[in-house]
Design an enzyme around this catalytic site. Structure first.
Site, PDB file in Angstrom:
ATOM      1  N   MET A   1      11.154  24.478   2.535  1.00 38.29           N
ATOM      2  CA  MET A   1      10.370  23.699   1.581  1.00 38.29           C
ATOM      3  C   MET A   1      11.262  22.885   0.641  1.00 38.29           C
ATOM      4  O   MET A   1      10.995  21.715   0.361  1.00 38.29           O
ATOM      5  CB  MET A   1       9.473  24.622   0.751  1.00 38.29           C
ATOM      6  CG  MET A   1       8.499  23.873  -0.139  1.00 38.29           C
ATOM      7  SD  MET A   1       7.513  24.940  -1.190  1.00 38.29           S
ATOM      8  CE  MET A   1       6.486  25.763   0.003  1.00 38.29           C
TER       9      MET A   1
ATOM     10  N   ARG B   1     -10.014  -0.010  16.086  1.00 35.01           N
ATOM     11  CA  ARG B   1      -9.958   0.892  14.942  1.00 35.01           C
ATOM     12  C   ARG B   1     -10.913   0.384  13.875  1.00 35.01           C
ATOM     13  O   ARG B   1     -11.773   1.107  13.397  1.00 35.01           O
ATOM     14  CB  ARG B   1      -8.510   0.972  14.419  1.00 35.01           C
ATOM     15  CG  ARG B   1      -8.287   1.978  13.324  1.00 35.01           C
ATOM     16  CD  ARG B   1      -6.833   1.977  12.864  1.00 35.01           C
ATOM     17  NE  ARG B   1      -6.406   0.682  12.315  1.00 35.01           N
ATOM     18  CZ  ARG B   1      -5.222   0.442  11.785  1.00 35.01           C
ATOM     19  NH1 ARG B   1      -4.315   1.396  11.735  1.00 35.01           N
ATOM     20  NH2 ARG B   1      -4.918  -0.750  11.313  1.00 35.01           N
TER      21      ARG B   1
ATOM     22  N   TYR C   1      15.102  29.893   8.589  1.00 33.60           N
ATOM     23  CA  TYR C   1      13.850  30.497   9.066  1.00 33.60           C
ATOM     24  C   TYR C   1      13.758  30.455  10.580  1.00 33.60           C
ATOM     25  O   TYR C   1      14.070  29.430  11.207  1.00 33.60           O
ATOM     26  CB  TYR C   1      12.650  29.723   8.508  1.00 33.60           C
ATOM     27  CG  TYR C   1      12.379  29.974   7.054  1.00 33.60           C
ATOM     28  CD1 TYR C   1      12.092  31.256   6.587  1.00 33.60           C
ATOM     29  CD2 TYR C   1      12.382  28.925   6.141  1.00 33.60           C
ATOM     30  CE1 TYR C   1      11.820  31.481   5.241  1.00 33.60           C
ATOM     31  CE2 TYR C   1      12.115  29.134   4.802  1.00 33.60           C
ATOM     32  CZ  TYR C   1      11.828  30.414   4.358  1.00 33.60           C
ATOM     33  OH  TYR C   1      11.567  30.624   3.032  1.00 33.60           O
TER      34      TYR C   1
ATOM     35  N   LYS D   1       0.843  -1.204   0.000  1.00 37.02           N
ATOM     36  CA  LYS D   1       0.000   0.000   0.000  1.00 37.02           C
ATOM     37  C   LYS D   1       0.878   1.253   0.000  1.00 37.02           C
ATOM     38  O   LYS D   1       2.092   1.152   0.215  1.00 37.02           O
ATOM     39  CB  LYS D   1      -0.914  -0.024   1.219  1.00 37.02           C
ATOM     40  CG  LYS D   1      -0.169  -0.010   2.554  1.00 37.02           C
ATOM     41  CD  LYS D   1      -1.072  -0.366   3.716  1.00 37.02           C
ATOM     42  CE  LYS D   1      -0.281  -0.423   5.010  1.00 37.02           C
ATOM     43  NZ  LYS D   1      -1.083  -0.952   6.127  1.00 37.02           N
TER      44      LYS D   1
HETATM   45  C1  LIG Z   1      -0.203  -2.032   6.637  1.00 37.21           C
HETATM   46  C2  LIG Z   1      -0.757  -3.269   7.221  1.00 37.21           C
HETATM   47  C3  LIG Z   1       0.064  -4.389   7.455  1.00 37.21           C
HETATM   48  C4  LIG Z   1       1.568  -4.362   7.247  1.00 37.21           C
HETATM   49  O1  LIG Z   1       2.169  -3.938   8.447  1.00 37.21           O
HETATM   50  P1  LIG Z   1       3.771  -3.923   8.617  1.00 37.21           P
HETATM   51  O2  LIG Z   1       3.960  -3.462  10.000  1.00 37.21           O
HETATM   52  O3  LIG Z   1       4.296  -2.960   7.606  1.00 37.21           O
HETATM   53  O4  LIG Z   1       4.227  -5.298   8.371  1.00 37.21           O
HETATM   54  C5  LIG Z   1      -0.527  -5.546   7.901  1.00 37.21           C
HETATM   55  N1  LIG Z   1      -1.856  -5.611   8.129  1.00 37.21           N
HETATM   56  C6  LIG Z   1      -2.672  -4.555   7.934  1.00 37.21           C
HETATM   57  C7  LIG Z   1      -4.124  -4.690   8.205  1.00 37.21           C
HETATM   58  C8  LIG Z   1      -2.154  -3.350   7.481  1.00 37.21           C
HETATM   59  O5  LIG Z   1      -2.969  -2.304   7.298  1.00 37.21           O
END
Ligand SMILES: *Cc1c(COP(=O)(O)O)cnc(C)c1O
Length: 367
Positions: free
Chosen positions: A312, A136, A264, A40
């Site tokens: 930036m 969550r 800055y 992802k």
């Molecule tokens: C992103 C995610 C993972 C991967 O987690 P890592 O700590 O990067 O291995 C696994 N399960 C779910 C549901 C996630 O959203």
């Protein structure tokens, strides 16, 4: 870019051999588990398509957050199962999931209703999420049995994998881990017949404190490990290889008198006659603006401290103690010479955030 011209030396070098190596390591750790490569957020900033190519031989499925990320992989020609870890946001996604063999997580009632009411050409493989304590996403443990029955009896559903997610898997001694695992095992014992399960992210996979039980029936979902980071606090370092090397050139060097301030807000003040190098990377590239003075940057073989507020497009570092430095020399913000975990600690964030926030204007160079 006009005429395909492209000059910017600031870049993220992505080591596809390192990705492949780390995936092989994950494969080894997973044992008889099936392995989901989580790619992802554009492969944690490394480029989802390129990561998918590199780890292809080691994983049984890919994991992404939502359907658009999955479709990008289908457009690139990948045919492996892809799990949508947030599931669907509208019922319009369901026929697309069925058509492209995308496997949505079902974590709440509206998603369940949409599937039960859908008319699909092919049945879906779905992942049923239990909320065992992270609070969550997911159905309450006492709902899982009934929901899984509804899904199993639904002609639009071909298979159900029960899953959960740990809130503290990176902290092996945290008491919630055991509690979540107990609740998950109870849930799984009540859902019949015995089927595939999925609890482990990278940290849980690497944790010797968590006994996940029979691995042959499980999926491990591993993300951060693929990119070369061990998220746990264990002392013994795993032989993982950093997959990203973030580089920026020195674009100017100047002498600054004691008492003069840099950047800055003038929040770094020279306590001695100092030399300051300006590097061509800033918060618009994903280098966090809240990085404090002293954050390490690797330059010509040594670590030099950030000096002054991140701009930036630029940062400034104190190179007074560096013997050799010229405009054009390249600094490594993180990579093989400076662990992203060390930088994350200095900036009080986590490796995940640093890697995923490298912005689009930083070209990725693959090797
Ligand atoms: C992103 C995610 C993972 C991967 O987690 P890592 O700590 O990067 O291995 C696994 N399960 C779910 C549901 C996630 O959203």
């Amino acid at each position: 870019m006009s005429n395909g011209l492209h000059f910017r030396p600031t870049r993220a070098e992505i080591d596809t051999d390192a990705l492949r190596h780390n995936a092989t390591m994950a494969r080894k750790h997973a044992g008889h588990c099936k392995l989901m490569g989580v790619i992802k957020a554009n492969g944690y900033g490394h480029g989802a398509v390129e990561v998918a190519h590199a780890i292809n031989g080691s994983v049984d499925a890919y994991g992404v957050a939502f359907i658009d990320e999955a479709l990008k992989l289908r457009d690139a020609g990948f045919i492996q199962p892809i799990v949508l870890l947030e599931g669907c946001f509208s019922e319009a996604e369901l026929p697309v999931c069925a058509h492209y063999n995308l496997q949505p997580v079902v974590h709440q009632q509206a998603q369940l209703d949409a599937i039960l009411n859908a008319r699909l050409v092919k049945p879906l493989a779905v992942w049923l999420k239990a909320d065992t304590g992270m609070h969550r996403l997911g159905f309450a443990p006492e709902q899982i049995e009934a929901v899984s029955k509804q899904l199993e009896n639904c002609p639009q559903v071909g298979s159900v994998t029960v899953m959960t997610h740990f809130a503290n898997a990176d902290r092996h001694q945290h008491p919630l881990n055991e509690r979540q695992l107990d609740r998950f095992n109870e849930v799984c014992a009540r859902t019949t017949p015995a089927r595939t399960l999925s609890a482990a992210n990278t940290a849980a996979l690497l944790s010797s404190a968590l006994d996940l039980g029979d691995k042959a029936s499980q999926w491990c979902r591993t993300g951060i490990m693929l990119y070369g980071v061990d998220p746990t606090e264990q002392q013994e370092a795993l032989p993982l290889l950093p997959a990203m090397r973030l580089l920026a050139p020195v674009m100017a060097v100047r002498e600054v008198a004691a008492g003069e301030a840099v950047g800055y807000g003038s929040q770094w003040v020279a306590t001695r006659p100092s030399r300051i190098a300006t590097l061509a990377i800033g918060y618009a590239d994903g280098y966090p603006r809240h990085a404090p003075n002293g954050t390490p940057v690797w330059l010509n073989g040594v670590e030099v401290p950030l000096a002054g507020t991140v701009s930036m497009d630029m940062i400034t570092v104190d190179v007074t103690d560096l013997e050799h430095l010229e405009v054009g020399d390249e600094a490594e913000l993180w990579g093989p010479n400076l662990a992203v975990a060390k930088v994350a600690e200095a900036i009080r964030t986590i490796t995940y955030e640093l890697l995923t926030r490298v912005s689009e204007r930083v070209p990725r160079h693959y090797k």
